[in-house]
Design an enzyme around this catalytic site. Structure first.
Site, short mmCIF file in Angstrom:
data_model
loop_
_atom_site.label_atom_id
_atom_site.label_comp_id
_atom_site.label_asym_id
_atom_site.label_seq_id
_atom_site.Cartn_x
_atom_site.Cartn_y
_atom_site.Cartn_z
N HIS A 112 1.28 -0.65 0.07
CA HIS A 112 0.28 -0.20 -0.18
C HIS A 112 1.35 1.45 -0.19
O HIS A 112 1.61 1.16 0.58
CB HIS A 112 -1.13 0.17 1.69
CG HIS A 112 -2.25 0.79 1.09
ND1 HIS A 112 -2.21 2.24 1.21
CD2 HIS A 112 -3.58 0.78 0.94
CE1 HIS A 112 -3.24 2.94 1.41
NE2 HIS A 112 -3.71 1.43 0.70
N GLY A 165 4.57 21.98 11.27
CA GLY A 165 6.54 21.45 10.82
C GLY A 165 7.32 21.85 10.21
O GLY A 165 6.93 22.84 9.56
N PRO A 166 8.84 21.12 11.09
CA PRO A 166 9.59 21.92 9.89
C PRO A 166 9.50 20.89 8.34
O PRO A 166 9.50 20.21 8.25
CB PRO A 166 10.64 21.22 10.87
CG PRO A 166 10.40 20.11 11.10
CD PRO A 166 8.79 19.73 11.98
N PHE A 226 13.17 16.44 6.36
CA PHE A 226 13.05 14.90 6.69
C PHE A 226 12.86 13.61 7.96
O PHE A 226 14.02 14.70 8.81
CB PHE A 226 14.04 13.97 5.73
CG PHE A 226 13.09 12.30 6.08
CD1 PHE A 226 11.96 11.88 5.41
CD2 PHE A 226 14.43 11.74 5.76
CE1 PHE A 226 11.73 10.77 5.22
CE2 PHE A 226 14.23 10.36 5.82
CZ PHE A 226 12.85 9.77 5.69
N GLY A 278 9.18 9.64 8.95
CA GLY A 278 7.99 9.69 7.60
C GLY A 278 7.19 11.48 7.89
O GLY A 278 7.32 12.42 8.99
#
Length: 532
Positions: free
Chosen positions: A86, A167-168, A171, A176
């Protein structure tokens, strides 16, 4: 808890874990523990490596429960090691809010924005908003936001048009990113093919979905799909050994379930394969089944006036083959039914493996009372087997067998009866009726104790006629009764019966029956020679 208020939202987080039940259960537990929230359904897929949880309640409480679930997922799921068929971008991949029971979409949008901000600020996970909560038109489509998936996120998150909403723009290797939004009811629907050839499933999906397919032979010309409001892909599900056409039906009024199914059947026939059935992931609205049932009834020459709503639902379930690869229960898979509290649970209809799964789940039922009743059923069945193949015949053993069969039938009904009695206590919101419900809940384990006594007496009275070679079976039945009797007493006591003024009689009777059961068991074990 009956969710009958007007301000109700549903939340359907998709977690990137479908294999480790310990992880899934810990996430379930923190969601189910939130006051004012009902966890209605959990659906895990091994090949998809994904679990969909559905819960509902008042907006503020639902947001809190969703955050707890995402927080737990961030601790337990490491996306650096995740592989599944998925598409996914994060540990909590997608988390939509759906307005129910007259609630406006604006409420769902507020929920998505509040949750997104909490997740970003408190967990440091980048968050994208989608559908009705999207901050820009190009972010509305979930597939567009998730394009590139987890592996493409390090590069995508730095692009100006794909900066996170919260949020920043950095990564987060472990979790994730999470995609949080507000949407209408969506049907996650998979159609099963009698082939392992995933290329056929992909071809059917391309022809079905609204976006259609791109023909390379025609210079990348896109051909429109057959069904509006449908997103589809084809994949192979190893756990079922079949290829599936996996769909999100984003507008089930524009693309009704039965039309999607029939269209897929026709396309499958063109490729020389057959549709064997289908499955729903999570929940679906009742009217989708009702409309499908009327449609299939009309195809057989019956008018809508000749079919009532319940018959239409059952006809739809059968024709769509919704139990083809896993059980489908209207009471557990239909939104309107899961919001009710007056549906009795029926564990007796489950397979052994599914019953064990239910016991294993971090939910209130089935609990110790149901297991005590099941233990009596097993003891009665095992005892009846021993009696049936005994060395002696005669009226006494026939009468013993009848008594054991009666105890088996009776105790097996108590498995569900105990669960339903406890659910009434759990869902009760009227303090004035609590005492009555607790007493009713205590009566069921008392009945279990009585059933224990009936079985132990038969074994005690007929030991001489039983085969010596079956002594271990007799002892096993006795030990099951011993455990069941102790469990029944514990469940009577936990409801406070021994402390209730004027109700000492029930506890005293239970104590006397318990003592008699143990006298019988001591004698049985001594006679079998299994004293350890």
């Amino acid at each position: 808890m009956a969710l009958t208020q007007n301000n109700i939202v549903e939340c359907v987080p998709n977690f990137s874990e479908g294999r480790d039940k310990a992880v899934i259960h810990r996430i379930m537990r923190v969601i189910a523990a939130q006051k004012g929230v009902r966890l209605m359904h959990v659906d895990s897929g091994f090949a998809a490596h994904r679990t969909v949880m559905t819960f509902a309640g008042e907006p503020e409480q639902v947001v809190k429960a969703a955050f707890k679930g995402i927080e737990m997922a961030s601790k337990l799921i490491d996306m650096q090691h995740h592989q599944g068929v998925h598409p996914r971008m994060g540990a909590t991949d997608v988390c939509p809010f759906v307005p129910l029971m007259g609630t406006g979409m604006d409420v769902a949008v507020d929920c998505a924005q509040s949750l997104g901000k909490m997740v970003a600020e408190q967990l440091g996970i980048p968050v994208y908003l989608y559908e009705f909560a999207a901050s820009a038109p190009h972010r509305r489509n979930l597939a567009a936001v998730r394009q590139g998936e987890y592996e493409g996120l390090p590069e995508k998150i730095l692009q100006s048009e794909w900066m996170p909403d919260f949020g920043p723009a950095a990564f987060h290797a472990r979790s994730g990113a999470s995609i949080i939004g507000a949407r209408n009811i969506l049907l996650a629907y998979n159609i099963n093919l009698n082939t392992k050839d995933v290329s056929i499933a992909k071809k059917i999906a391309a022809r079905l979905r609204e976006s259609g397919a791109v023909s390379r032979q025609e210079g990348s010309l896109r051909t429109a799909g057959l069904l509006k409001g449908v997103k589809a892909i084809g994949w192979y599900i190893k756990e079922f050994g079949i290829a599936q056409v996996s769909m999100n039906i984003v507008d089930y009024h524009a693309a009704p379930l039965h039309i999607v199914f029939d269209t897929c059947c026709k396309l499958a026939a063109e490729y020389g394969v057959r549709v064997t059935g289908s499955e729903v992931i999570g929940l679906l609205p009742q009217d989708a089944l009702v409309d499908a049932g009327y449609y299939f009834a009309e195809k057989t020459g019956r008018s809508r006036d000749e079919v009532d709503e319940q018959e239409a639902i059952h006809l739809a379930v059968r024709t769509l083959g919704l139990s083809d690869v896993k059980p489908f229960d209207v009471r557990q898979n239909v939104i309107e039914q899961t919001l009710k509290t007056d549906h009795p649970v029926q564990f007796g209809q489950l397979t052994l493996s599914r019953f064990l799964e239910r016991v294993n789940e971090p939910l209130a039922v089935p609990g110790g009372g149901s297991i005590a009743a099941l233990s009596v059923s097993l003891a009665a069945a095992l005892s009846n087997m021993v009696v049936a193949i005994s060395d002696k015949a005669g009226d006494q053993l026939v009468a013993a067998s009848r008594s054991l069969q009666h105890s088996l039938d009776y105790a097996s009904t108590l498995v569900d009866k105990d669960a339903n009695a406890f659910l009434k206590v759990l869902h009760n919101t009227d303090a004035g009726s609590k005492d009555h419900l607790l007493y009713a809940a205590a009566l069921v384990p008392f009945q279990t104790l009585q059933a224990c006594a009936q079985v132990s007496k038969v074994l005690h009275d007929h030991l001489d006629g039983l085969r010596v070679t079956l002594a271990s079976d007799v002892a096993t039945a006795a030990w099951l009764l011993q455990a069941a009797a102790n469990a029944a007493m514990a469940n009577i006591k936990v409801n406070g019966i021994n402390d209730e003024p004027g109700r000492e009689g029930l506890w005293q009777q239970a104590s006397q029956i318990h003592a008699q059961v143990f006298r019988d068991i001591d004698y049985i074990i001594q006679q079998t020679g299994f004293l350890f």
